[in-house]
Design a protein around this motif. Structure first.
Motif, PDB file in Angstrom:
ATOM      1  N   GLN A   1       0.830  -1.208   0.000  1.00 28.50           N
ATOM      2  CA  GLN A   1       0.000   0.000   0.000  1.00 28.50           C
ATOM      3  C   GLN A   1       0.864   1.258   0.000  1.00 28.50           C
ATOM      4  N   LEU A   2       1.886   1.287   0.846  1.00 33.46           N
ATOM      5  CA  LEU A   2       2.731   2.474   0.947  1.00 33.46           C
ATOM      6  C   LEU A   2       3.499   2.744  -0.338  1.00 33.46           C
ATOM      7  N   THR A   3       3.941   1.696  -1.007  1.00 33.71           N
ATOM      8  CA  THR A   3       4.855   1.872  -2.135  1.00 33.71           C
ATOM      9  C   THR A   3       4.186   1.816  -3.499  1.00 33.71           C
ATOM     10  N   SER A   4       2.902   1.475  -3.556  1.00 36.31           N
ATOM     11  CA  SER A   4       2.265   1.217  -4.850  1.00 36.31           C
ATOM     12  C   SER A   4       2.192   2.446  -5.746  1.00 36.31           C
ATOM     13  N   ASP A   5       2.121   3.642  -5.170  1.00 33.45           N
ATOM     14  CA  ASP A   5       2.010   4.858  -5.978  1.00 33.45           C
ATOM     15  C   ASP A   5       3.355   5.524  -6.244  1.00 33.45           C
ATOM     16  N   CYS A   6       4.443   4.904  -5.817  1.00 35.63           N
ATOM     17  CA  CYS A   6       5.764   5.502  -6.011  1.00 35.63           C
ATOM     18  C   CYS A   6       6.308   5.099  -7.375  1.00 35.63           C
ATOM     19  N   ASP A   7       6.410   6.056  -8.292  1.00 32.64           N
ATOM     20  CA  ASP A   7       6.966   5.767  -9.612  1.00 32.64           C
ATOM     21  C   ASP A   7       8.357   6.371  -9.777  1.00 32.64           C
ATOM     22  N   GLY A   8       8.971   6.766  -8.651  1.00 34.66           N
ATOM     23  CA  GLY A   8      10.336   7.284  -8.671  1.00 34.66           C
ATOM     24  C   GLY A   8      11.268   6.341  -7.939  1.00 34.66           C
TER      25      GLY A   8
ATOM     26  N   CYS B   1       9.461   8.476  -1.247  1.00 38.61           N
ATOM     27  CA  CYS B   1       9.508   8.320  -2.698  1.00 38.61           C
ATOM     28  C   CYS B   1      10.099   9.592  -3.304  1.00 38.61           C
ATOM     29  N   TRP B   2      11.182   9.431  -4.077  1.00 40.59           N
ATOM     30  CA  TRP B   2      11.889  10.574  -4.657  1.00 40.59           C
ATOM     31  C   TRP B   2      11.567  10.742  -6.135  1.00 40.59           C
TER      32      TRP B   2
ATOM     33  N   SER C   1       8.344  12.745  -1.442  1.00 32.89           N
ATOM     34  CA  SER C   1       7.231  12.714  -0.496  1.00 32.89           C
ATOM     35  C   SER C   1       7.458  11.606   0.521  1.00 32.89           C
ATOM     36  N   TRP C   2       7.231  11.949   1.772  1.00 31.80           N
ATOM     37  CA  TRP C   2       7.260  10.931   2.820  1.00 31.80           C
ATOM     38  C   TRP C   2       6.003  10.089   2.695  1.00 31.80           C
ATOM     39  N   LEU C   3       6.171   8.755   2.631  1.00 35.84           N
ATOM     40  CA  LEU C   3       5.046   7.853   2.416  1.00 35.84           C
ATOM     41  C   LEU C   3       4.446   7.327   3.713  1.00 35.84           C
TER      42      LEU C   3
END
Length: 214
Positions: free
Chosen positions: A71-78, A98-99, A111-113
């Motif tokens: 859940q935390l990492t699924s939207d991180c595309d960086g 996520c950078w 952004s801090w996830l």
């Protein structure tokens, strides 16, 4: 960045089953290791994870909390960055950032996830919600909410703990909206090492559960 294998050993399928449908690109298996992945490619992980690599720490967190990690990492595309830390009597925790892509000088924003326990079964993570001493409304409503919808309340406690937030609720007609107040934080990395050099927290709140009729 490495291509992921196209097959998964049968014994590993149970590890993936809980999050493979909802979060198909955030986590994958390479051999017996849980890895961070995007678009079928294994990605390196930045950060400060002490004596172990951040890939090893990610594997440990993802095994203990697969759905929450996905859940935390699924939207991180960086680029994903982790930091392992310990505060007071808490068990070790892992902070996720996520950078975005770095500019020509190596600087970037992110952004801090959120935060998760490093170890499975951390009893200090997501403690039971307690009303303030003088919050009479909470003291009246919370026992009823736990009785009516214990799973919704517990999920709200976990979702808010991931964000280091505080739970409260709003009563709207026939519904109770569980809400989490926390700091949504933008961060800056000045040298490309994946560590936070500056941050800008903004107070926000989100819904983490609805109890009652629509």
């Amino acid at each position: 960045m490495r291509n992921l294998p196209k097959t998964t050993h049968p014994k590993q399928k149970s590890i993936l089953r809980s999050f493979a449908i909802a979060f198909p690109v955030a986590i994958a298996m390479v051999g017996s290791e849980v890895v961070w992945a995007q678009n079928g490619m294994q990605r390196d992980i930045l950060g400060d994870c002490g004596a172990r690599s951040c890939e090893v720490m990610f594997d440990r967190v993802a095994r203990g909390y697969p759905e929450l990690t996905a859940q935390l990492t699924s939207d991180c595309d960086g680029d994903l960055s982790l930091q392992v830390f310990k505060s007071g009597r808490q068990w070790p925790r892992v902070s996720f950032v996520c950078w975005e892509a770095a500019d020509s000088r190596g600087e970037r924003t992110g952004s801090w996830l959120g935060t998760l326990p490093l170890l499975k079964g951390d009893r200090t993570f997501a403690p039971q919600w307690q009303c303030g001493e003088f919050d009479r409304v909470c003291q009246e409503w919370l026992p009823q909410l736990r009785s009516i919808a214990p799973e919704t309340v517990r999920n709200g406690e976990v979702q808010c703990a991931m964000r280091n937030g505080e739970l409260f609720f709003a009563v709207v007609e026939t519904r109770v909206d569980l809400r989490c107040g926390f700091f949504a934080t933008t961060v800056w990395d000045e040298n490309g090492d994946g560590l936070v050099d500056y941050e800008d927290p903004v107070s926000v709140d989100i819904s983490v559960g609805i109890i009652g009729n629509d």
